[in-house]
Design a protein around this motif. Sequence first.
Motif, mmCIF file in Angstrom:
data_model
loop_
_atom_site.group_PDB
_atom_site.id
_atom_site.type_symbol
_atom_site.label_atom_id
_atom_site.label_comp_id
_atom_site.label_asym_id
_atom_site.label_seq_id
_atom_site.Cartn_x
_atom_site.Cartn_y
_atom_site.Cartn_z
ATOM 1 N N PHE A 250 0.964 -1.572 0.101
ATOM 2 C CA PHE A 250 0.139 -0.338 0.453
ATOM 3 C C PHE A 250 1.151 1.007 -0.287
ATOM 4 N N VAL A 251 0.110 1.904 -0.344
ATOM 5 C CA VAL A 251 0.461 3.812 -0.321
ATOM 6 C C VAL A 251 -0.695 4.650 0.551
ATOM 7 N N SER A 252 0.184 5.916 1.004
ATOM 8 C CA SER A 252 -1.039 6.750 1.892
ATOM 9 C C SER A 252 0.047 8.103 1.750
ATOM 10 N N MET A 253 -1.045 8.747 1.456
ATOM 11 C CA MET A 253 -0.800 10.493 1.454
ATOM 12 C C MET A 253 -0.909 11.052 2.326
ATOM 13 N N GLY A 301 -3.541 -1.236 -1.680
ATOM 14 C CA GLY A 301 -3.613 -0.067 -1.162
ATOM 15 C C GLY A 301 -3.362 0.805 -2.014
ATOM 16 N N THR A 302 -4.142 1.630 -2.241
ATOM 17 C CA THR A 302 -3.770 3.149 -3.398
ATOM 18 C C THR A 302 -4.697 4.402 -2.850
ATOM 19 N N PRO A 303 -4.015 6.075 -2.897
ATOM 20 C CA PRO A 303 -4.429 7.161 -2.920
ATOM 21 C C PRO A 303 -4.270 6.864 -4.750
ATOM 22 N N ALA A 304 -5.753 7.929 -4.934
ATOM 23 C CA ALA A 304 -5.936 8.986 -6.263
ATOM 24 C C ALA A 304 -5.212 9.610 -6.296
ATOM 25 N N VAL A 305 -4.022 9.501 -7.711
ATOM 26 C CA VAL A 305 -3.341 10.196 -7.522
ATOM 27 C C VAL A 305 -3.426 10.734 -9.642
ATOM 28 N N LEU A 306 -3.637 12.106 -9.508
ATOM 29 C CA LEU A 306 -4.423 13.044 -10.987
ATOM 30 C C LEU A 306 -5.251 11.560 -11.624
ATOM 31 N N ALA A 307 -5.958 11.275 -10.770
ATOM 32 C CA ALA A 307 -7.408 10.440 -10.967
ATOM 33 C C ALA A 307 -6.968 8.885 -11.704
ATOM 34 N N GLY A 308 -5.605 8.451 -10.755
ATOM 35 C CA GLY A 308 -5.871 7.352 -11.533
ATOM 36 C C GLY A 308 -4.712 7.202 -10.296
ATOM 37 N N ALA A 309 -4.196 5.470 -9.761
ATOM 38 C CA ALA A 309 -3.608 4.741 -8.760
ATOM 39 C C ALA A 309 -2.138 5.512 -8.497
ATOM 40 N N HIS A 310 -1.946 5.360 -7.345
ATOM 41 C CA HIS A 310 -0.461 6.479 -7.180
ATOM 42 C C HIS A 310 0.804 5.394 -7.901
ATOM 43 N N PRO A 311 2.007 5.477 -8.307
ATOM 44 C CA PRO A 311 3.210 5.551 -9.326
ATOM 45 C C PRO A 311 3.252 3.756 -8.600
ATOM 46 N N ASP A 312 3.290 4.333 -7.122
ATOM 47 C CA ASP A 312 4.471 2.592 -6.095
ATOM 48 C C ASP A 312 3.173 2.138 -6.415
ATOM 49 N N GLY A 334 -8.688 1.646 -1.020
ATOM 50 C CA GLY A 334 -7.893 2.630 -1.464
ATOM 51 C C GLY A 334 -9.281 4.370 -0.971
ATOM 52 N N SER A 335 -8.547 5.550 -1.415
ATOM 53 C CA SER A 335 -9.601 6.904 -1.106
ATOM 54 C C SER A 335 -8.880 7.398 -2.413
ATOM 55 N N TYR A 336 -10.137 8.556 -2.507
ATOM 56 C CA TYR A 336 -9.764 9.279 -3.399
ATOM 57 C C TYR A 336 -10.768 10.942 -2.735
ATOM 58 N N SER A 337 -10.072 12.078 -3.713
ATOM 59 C CA SER A 337 -11.057 12.713 -3.318
ATOM 60 C C SER A 337 -12.236 14.183 -4.395
ATOM 61 N N TRP A 338 -11.532 13.764 -5.753
ATOM 62 C CA TRP A 338 -12.708 14.296 -6.483
ATOM 63 C C TRP A 338 -12.683 13.570 -7.810
ATOM 64 N N GLY A 339 -11.955 12.121 -8.046
ATOM 65 C CA GLY A 339 -12.523 11.016 -8.451
ATOM 66 C C GLY A 339 -10.828 10.515 -8.848
ATOM 67 N N SER A 340 -11.389 8.827 -9.242
ATOM 68 C CA SER A 340 -10.804 7.915 -9.771
ATOM 69 C C SER A 340 -10.866 6.798 -10.579
ATOM 70 N N LYS A 341 -9.588 6.388 -11.086
ATOM 71 C CA LYS A 341 -10.197 5.169 -12.057
ATOM 72 C C LYS A 341 -8.918 3.852 -11.671
ATOM 73 N N ALA A 342 -8.671 4.208 -10.264
ATOM 74 C CA ALA A 342 -7.456 3.873 -9.769
ATOM 75 C C ALA A 342 -7.448 1.956 -10.033
ATOM 76 N N ILE A 343 -9.245 1.775 -9.673
ATOM 77 C CA ILE A 343 -9.840 0.419 -10.207
ATOM 78 C C ILE A 343 -9.378 -0.172 -11.335
ATOM 79 N N ASP A 344 -9.771 0.651 -12.713
ATOM 80 C CA ASP A 344 -9.467 0.398 -13.948
ATOM 81 C C ASP A 344 -8.491 0.264 -14.319
#
Length: 392
Positions: A250-253, A301-312, A334-344
């Motif tokens: 996981f990564v947590s910001m 586990g990942t946060p959203a980064v620019l609507a995607g998953a964290h690079p790590d 994971g968690s996001y603030s305003w939108g995410s496509k991390a799962i896909d």
Amino acid sequence: MKLHKMKDGVYMIPAVHWERRLFDSLIPLPDGTSYNAYLVEGSEKTALIDTVDPMKAEFLMEQLKDVKRLDYIVANHAEQDHSGCISLVLEKYPEAKVFATPKAKPMLMDLLLIPEDKIITVEDGETLSLGDKTLRFIHAPWVHWPETMFTYLEEDKILFTCDFLGSHMATSEMYATDECKVYESAKRYYSEIMMPFRTSIQKNLDKLKDLTIDIIAPSHGPAYNKPEFIINAYHSWVYDEPGNIAVIPFVSMHGSVKKMVEHLEGALKERGVIVKPFDLTVTDLGQLAMALVDAATVVIGTPAVLAGAHPDAIYATYLANALRPKAKFISIIGSYSWGSKAIDQLSGLLANLKAEVIPPVFIKGFPKEADFKALENLAETIAQKHRENNLK
């Protein structure tokens, strides 16, 4: 330095690289490594089995300085840490011929510019007489390149396996004595390099059943004068069912994902599941790879980064997909603030894993009561599936 005698006329040439800390610009080497060549002197001919990494060429040539004649060089594997000094050895012994599999021949020509007429190809099961010693070549493709083979010294019952059954471990000992330490290094080596080729390893392990083996002599790490130790370890890693273990890279910001991981970890432990979390910002990826060998479930586990998953998280997912562990279940939190496509995004990186996907828990912002409940449900689902599969 005196050659390390294994049996009459058989010597290990271990080029120990104590200080090396990265292999292939990719793999961490916390214990350094070694590159083992082997000299076999028969009554009529002499063979060198594999060479060493060019970084240790001076050591190899120093060990060969009193060897008056070399007739054959056996290239079990074309990768440069084992074949990289062949050209240098041929300069010293211009009459020598290189023996390799048909698939290895063009690789040796392309990677090392060895002339075609210096290479003799050998078929599976073919033998080469050194007089009172006989080398038998055993094709062993995909451990871990397509051209690999083993060489079996029939009279002395020594199996030279190159990368197979090896370990990235710098040691001054010829044989594995500290079995706990060697087991960890060998498992790290298996998980990082061999695990993607698990089905090929099964086939090649089967080839060893008909051989009487006194010594296994790999080209990394110590040799084994108790061969059942490393063979049994590989059987376990390759064939055994995964354990009642969940690995959570996981990564947590800003703390949200960390809180989710902590809650999921606690919920899984309450249900009897062993949990191994890995904070990807500080994790030794070799340790993560070793954990994947035994894990039944992987939760990323990942946060959203620019609507995607964290690079790590993307890299860890790519790594898990490439290593192809035996995991039966996978999920994402994971968690996001305003939108995410991390799962896909992460799901698309997991095509190689033959694992059941458990619905993810992806939340907005910091976890709330309903989110913690969703994590409890995820833990219960994982624990139930482990029970249904009788995982221990």
